[in-house]
Design an enzyme around this catalytic site. Structure first.
Site, mmCIF file in Angstrom:
data_model
loop_
_atom_site.group_PDB
_atom_site.id
_atom_site.type_symbol
_atom_site.label_atom_id
_atom_site.label_comp_id
_atom_site.label_asym_id
_atom_site.label_seq_id
_atom_site.Cartn_x
_atom_site.Cartn_y
_atom_site.Cartn_z
ATOM 1 N N GLU A 159 0.822 -1.200 0.000
ATOM 2 C CA GLU A 159 0.000 0.000 0.000
ATOM 3 C C GLU A 159 0.861 1.258 0.000
ATOM 4 O O GLU A 159 1.829 1.354 0.746
ATOM 5 C CB GLU A 159 -0.906 0.040 1.235
ATOM 6 N N ASP A 212 9.522 5.651 15.099
ATOM 7 C CA ASP A 212 9.337 7.075 14.874
ATOM 8 C C ASP A 212 9.751 7.794 16.156
ATOM 9 O O ASP A 212 9.221 7.518 17.231
ATOM 10 C CB ASP A 212 7.855 7.358 14.547
ATOM 11 N N ASP A 240 10.029 11.538 17.693
ATOM 12 C CA ASP A 240 9.558 12.866 17.351
ATOM 13 C C ASP A 240 9.875 13.818 18.483
ATOM 14 O O ASP A 240 9.704 13.494 19.649
ATOM 15 C CB ASP A 240 8.053 12.824 17.121
#
Lengths: 672, 502
Positions: B127, B193, B195
């Site tokens: 995807e 991730d 951040d």
């Protein structure tokens, strides 16, 4: 036996090997069992007799049931082990290799086969599968803990699990890290094994292992847990598979009844609800009589009843719990609907119909999916269920009050329902404090029926098993009701005749001063002409048994199927032929029917009644002549399947008519 | 240094932050800024069926542009700036088209995701989602080859595209299958991730979407710790760290073993690495002693950073209120009272001095009930609290989570999400990362300077990306992909050999 493919996790190569093992060695092959423990990966392939099949299954079942009871009674692992030791020794002994017992191989064979027998019996529904897997895992755990160290080690080493022990060299290199990572304290064994970290994700997640380049170094103390987890995982997937394969085995009509019986008796100890808890056949239970009976209800149900009367309403879970209980004591669906309709005084008919009718019918299995109908709705909740479900929130009244009420409120509630003995309340408070809710409930029961229990015990009117701990609200009711009516049962005041009567001693009659002249009740047995043995077994036998022990008489017709099977069943159970009357229809129009062969029945000592007319007329007579029905109507869905194209919508079977006729007759009687 | 950029860019970037990145009122994107969860995005209507033929794209290209520009004024306007000039800055379709056409390394990206030279389901059933202006997301796109992905990007000029898992069925066919459960994610790189926003409680230099070279150090620490654990503990080798374009970093682990992990294993890895749990104010460590080797190693890695980057640069306990945070972390009432008294009397003590105070006063004994080991543990806990990586663990835990692709342009800063070379992690400067508008200028400049002296033939051999400052990053990425493909090739041959036995 049905060969169930082994758990899917085993890789293709190993699976092929297993298959070879399964089929190549022919069915006579006897496995040898090098270890006491067994992962039950390979199904048995040898021959066993039907008797052994059943016997072994029952023995293991007994063990599992006891194990479950331990869990239910909150026994500690040590207590459980203590309690289970003699039971295991009796029903399912497993000697160690060192014992040099000559029975070793037979014992292990029994263990192996009985596991697979029960696996078949309990693979049909999700509930059964879960319970079976849970208990088998417990049993496995219990046994592996008892295993002696050397044998346990050799068993674990034999398992197809990919781990290796950490070498001393490696150990000394990483010792501090190993200890720090696995939280290994001074007294712990300094021994680790390593495997791929993917095999122990939960240990990785909790940082309980040392990781090095993708290998997890696990402390040996986790090993047993891993083996048990693996056992449980494999068993669960195996059961899943067996469940899917089960329908293909339906052909075998030698095993199906045995398996069915096994799984049924497995349901009983937990749900604890047997149809014999229903008093519908011996007492007149209808919407109007619930108030009167409620004094015999356990506190949980009395509480619901009181709340219902007080508020003219109950919240959903309370309704469900109470409906199922009422269903369990023998209130039929129509009466149950009437009960709720009358109880919800403040509700409009429309609201009742739209919001409540369906739920009641669903509980009875009258509507809903195929599984629900086939299972005839839900089973009444057991104490276990009530004690383990989530606590009720504000305004909800369901559950077990011993658990859900604060001790002070509980005492007030008990006082309100007439339990005032100070000592008793003190005991209840203690039990509740220790979270032994069902013990508290039993304490109240025993106190309320002190005298009767004493009498029953002294005169050994009931078998001891009828007086053990109550684990089901419906049991509570039945026992309470029967005990309170011990005297009256014989006097016929309430027209009730429980199984206890057959065991009553002669002087009992002297007390009541009434000879057994009261005419015994008459059961009208009817049913479909194309019923299978299995269905008969499921829907008739236990109800007939209740009637037989109650000393009732029977009437049935000459029809094929249910009637014929019932006749043979009754005779096989030792019922006097004179207690059975066969109704024969003699068509007015002789062209349609041949001569009636009365001889066939009279020769066997049966009574015969001839009715002029067709079977419809005959059935009307039979309903009139009897007190209650023993019948089973096949659910619509099943009929559809059975008849296929020939199925007609809206067709009402004779059996169904019998049922309706009875309901009409009863309500007419009540009206008078 | 955001302060270094021109005022014009600064003013343009700020409203962009609020409208595109962090606007909570936009109907989608409630989770984070760089990724979108499957469930969230499912609600987002597909503007078009995913598998539309490319020809169609050509046909209604103009129409789509109209649609976007017309939709811009109608969306909730939560900035005082007009929307139009913003979108023309970095996500200007012409700039993006140039970028996708000439610079974005689709071929290596394809190989990186496909694990082979020829298209296989690893790529074709994967995807992709396109983020279009106005925070419109098109989910479940899939492409048979690198070229078709490139064409679609050039055509639609998404502000960014994200990469999701390989599904059991081609995502564009998901609606054609009867059994919904047959459509499930089966493979994706393990991703992380990190951040900067998660560091707001402990950084003093910036907050929110801002970042400076001081707080970038937190990301460096996090990368070091996570990278060490992934390599040493889990044995992963093909780890790609990518600058997220503004204030964070992503990790993509492409080892076969990592790609095939199910959700429970992803969760296990995430929780293994995550030690700071709880809400903003009360992160609780609850570590057992002795420390797990992973944590002990991390602490060793982090200690120098605590001294320099945290105590000296961030100075997190400077003011009285800030010092309160430190005191709250100390479990001994008499000690904290004494420290409070001391610091109240001399207000300008630096964090460094305060940290020394804690130690000396606790060791003095008379003021504290803490034993030596307790003190050691508390000090370790505090150091971890101020240095240990803060992961956005949700991204890691599920296979179907999408994450922004490397080498796309961050719409807020215009910076390209370039890989970070682990060999020179310390030297990586987020403010030196190429900006898309500059890159296009660099091509022109090269053509005028170096290109002018070359023959036509030689010049045609030089690809556009080689003319820009993106060159080193793409070369690094190509090297990473090559080693991955080499490993895959080996693995595949090994598997085939094994297969022969059957």
């Amino acid at each position: 036996m049905l060969a169930i493919p082994s758990a899917p996790r085993i890789d293709a190569r190993k699976r092929a090997a297993l298959k070879r093992q399964q089929f190549q060695k022919a069915e006579f092959a006897e496995q040898d069992y090098p270890h006491r423990m067994n992962f039950y990966i390979i199904p048995p392939t040898g021959d066993v007799t039907l008797e052994q099949f059943e016997e072994w299954g029952i023995a293991r079942l007994k063990v599992l049931a006891e194990l479950e009871a331990c869990q239910f009674r909150n026994k500690t692992p040590a207590e459980t082990e203590e309690y289970m030791r003699p039971i295991l020794a009796k029903h399912l002994p497993l000697s160690t290799n060192s014992s040099r017992s000559s029975e070793i191989s037979l014992e292990r064979k029994r263990d192996h086969y009985s596991h697979w027998i029960l696996r078949l019996a309990f693979s049909s529904t999700k509930d059964l599968r879960q319970r079976f897997a849970r208990l088998e895992t417990q049993l496995f755990k219990l046994r592996i803990q008892q295993d002696d160290l050397r044998e346990r080690k050799s068993f674990i080493d034999s398992l197809p699990m990919s781990w290796e022990m950490v070498s001393d060299e490696e150990k000394s290199m990483w010792l501090d890290d190993l200890k720090a990572a696995t939280n290994c304290i001074k007294t712990d064994e300094e021994s680790w094994f390593k495997c791929e970290w993917e095999n122990v994700p939960d240990l990785v997640e909790r940082r309980q292992v040392l990781l090095k380049k993708g290998k997890a170094y696990v402390h040996v103390r986790e090993q047993m847990g891993m083996v048990v987890n693996e056992f449980s995982r494999q068993l669960e997937s195996g059961l899943e598979l067996a469940g899917r394969f089960l329908p293909r085995m339906d052909e075998d009509n030698r095993l199906a009844p045995v398996l069915h019986h096994l799984s049924q008796s497995f349901v009983a100890p937990d749900a604890g609800y047997a149809e014999s808890s229903s008093l519908s056949d011996i007492a007149n239970i209808n919407a109007a009589s619930i108030d009167g009976y409620s004094q015999h209800f356990p506190l949980c149900m009395q509480n619901l009843h009181r709340e219902l009367r007080k508020n003219s309403h109950l919240k959903h879970f309370g309704r469900l719990q109470y409906t199922l209980f009422l269903k369990g004591i023998g209130l039929n669906m129509q009466e149950c609907i009437a009960f709720w309709r009358k109880s919800f005084k403040l509700m409009t008919d429309d609201k009742f119909k739209s919001e409540h009718l369906y739920n009641i019918r669903h509980s009875y299995g009258d509507v809903g999916g195929d599984a629900n109908r086939r299972g005839r709705g839900y089973t009444p909740y057991s104490c276990q269920k009530l004690l383990t479900e989530p606590l009720p929130s504000g305004g909800q009244q369901h559950g077990c009050p011993y658990r859900t009420y604060s001790p002070d409120n509980l005492i007030t509630l008990l006082q309100n329902v007439g339990v005032t003995d100070k000592e008793l309340l003190k005991g209840v408070r203690e039990d509740v404090g220790k979270q032994r809710y069902h013990i508290a409930c039993n304490r109240v029961f025993e106190s309320a029926h002190k005298n009767e229990i004493k009498k029953v015990k002294e005169e050994s009117l009931w078998p001891a098993s009828e007086l053990d701990t109550i684990l089901h609200p419906n049991d509570y009711f039945k026992r309470s009701f029967l005990l309170k009516n011990l005297g009256k049962l014989q006097s016929g005041d309430i027209g009730v005749d429980g199984p206890s009567h057959t065991m009553a001693s002669p002087e009992e009659d002297g007390v009541s001063a009434q000879p057994v002249e009261e005419a015994p009740k008459i059961a009208f047995i009817s049913g479909h002409i194309d019923i299978t043995n299995d269905q008969f077994f499921q829907h008739y036998s236990s109800r007939l048994k209740t009637s037989i022990t109650a000393g009732h008489n029977f009437i049935l017709s000459t029809a094929k199927g249910a009637d014929t099977l019932a006749l043979e069943y009754l005779l096989s159970q030792g019922v006097e032929p004179s207690r059975i009357t066969v109704y024969i229809a003699r068509p007015v129009d002789p062209r349609k029917g041949g001569p009636v062969d009365l001889e066939k029945y009279t020769a066997r000592g049966l009574r015969v009644e001839v009715v002029d007319g067709w079977h419809a007329e005959r059935d009307v007579e039979m309903t009139k002549a009897s007190d209650y029905d023993v019948l089973w109507v096949r659910p619509e869905e099943e009929t559809k399947l059975l008849y296929g194209k020939k199925y007609r919508v809206g067709r009402v079977s004779g059996t169904q008519k019998n049922l309706k006729r009875r309901v009409r007759l009863r309500s007419e009687k009540l009206a008078k | 240094m955001p302060h270094a950029v021109s005022p014009e860019r600064e003013s343009a970037a700020t409203p962009e932050d609020t409208t595109v990145e962090d606007a909570p009122t936009q109907e989608d994107n409630p989770g984070g800024d760089d990724d979108v969860d499957m469930a969230d995005a499912l609600a987002e209507p597909d503007t078009k069926p995913a598998g539309n033929a490319l020809e169609d794209m050509f046909d209604d290209d103009d129409e789509e542009e109209d649609e976007f520009s017309s939709s811009a004024p109608s969306r909730p306007d939560n900035s005082s700036q007009p929307a139009a000039p913003i979108s023309t800055k970095f996500s200007d379709p012409e700039n993006l088209r140039q970028f996708y056409q000439r610079l974005c390394p689709f071929r290596p990206l394809f190989q990186w995701l496909n694990h082979s030279a020829n298209p296989q389901p690893d790529f074709t059933n994967r995807e992709f989602s396109f983020w279009l202006p106005g925070n419109k997301v098109r989910r479940y796109l899939s492409f048979p080859s690198a070229d078709l992905l490139k064409r679609q990007c050039v055509q639609m000029t998404p502000e960014r595209f994200e990469i999701g898992p390989q599904y059991s069925v081609n995502p564009k066919d998901r609606k054609t299958i009867k059994n919904a459960s047959a459509f499930r994610p089966i493979m994706k790189e393990l991703v992380f991730d990190i951040d900067m926003t998660d560091y707001d409680p402990i950084r003093t230099c910036c907050s929110g979407t801002k970042i400076c070279s001081k707080c970038w150090q937190f990301i460096v620490m996090a990368i070091k710790v996570v990278d060490a654990a992934l390599r040493e503990d889990f044995g992963f080798q093909h780890i790609l760290w990518v600058y997220s374009g503004r204030r964070g970093a992503h990790a993509w682990i492409s080892d076969k073993r990592a790609r095939e992990m199910d959700d429970s294993k992803r969760k296990a890895v995430a929780n293994y690495l995550e030690i700071l749990r709880g809400n903003e104010n009360g992160k609780r460590l609850g570590l057992r002693r002795p420390l797990h080797p992973h944590i002990a190693r991390s602490l060793k890695l982090l200690d120098p950073y605590f001294q320099n980057e945290v105590l000296n640069d961030q100075d997190p306990w400077q003011s009285t209120e800030q010092a309160e945070k430190l005191l709250n972390l100390l479990p001994d009432k008499s000690l904290t009272d004494a420290l409070k008294k001391k610091w109240d009397s001399s207000a300008d003590r630096s964090s460094n001095q305060k940290w020394i105070d804690v130690n000396s006063m606790a060791e003095a004994g008379s003021l504290s009930t803490l034993s030596t080991t307790q003190l050691r543990d508390v000090r370790q806990d505090i150091r971890l609290e101020y240095t240990y990586p803060r992961l956005d663990a949700g991204v890691t835990k599920t296979t179907n989570h999408l994450l922004k692709s490397p080498f796309v342009v961050h719409p807020g800063t215009g910076r390209v999400c370039v890989p970070i070379d682990m060999r020179s992690l310390e030297d990586f400067d987020p403010f030196a990362v190429p900006v898309v508008t500059d890159l296009i200028a660099e091509i022109d400049e090269w053509d005028q300077k170096q290109g002018a002296n070359m023959s036509d033939e030689d010049r045609s051999k030089v690809q556009d990306w080689q003319k820009t400052s993106l060159k080193s990053y793409i070369e690094y990425f190509k090297g990473h992909v090559a080693s991955l493909l080499k490993e895959e090739g080996k693995g595949k041959r090994g598997r085939e050999d094994e297969g022969m036995e059957f």
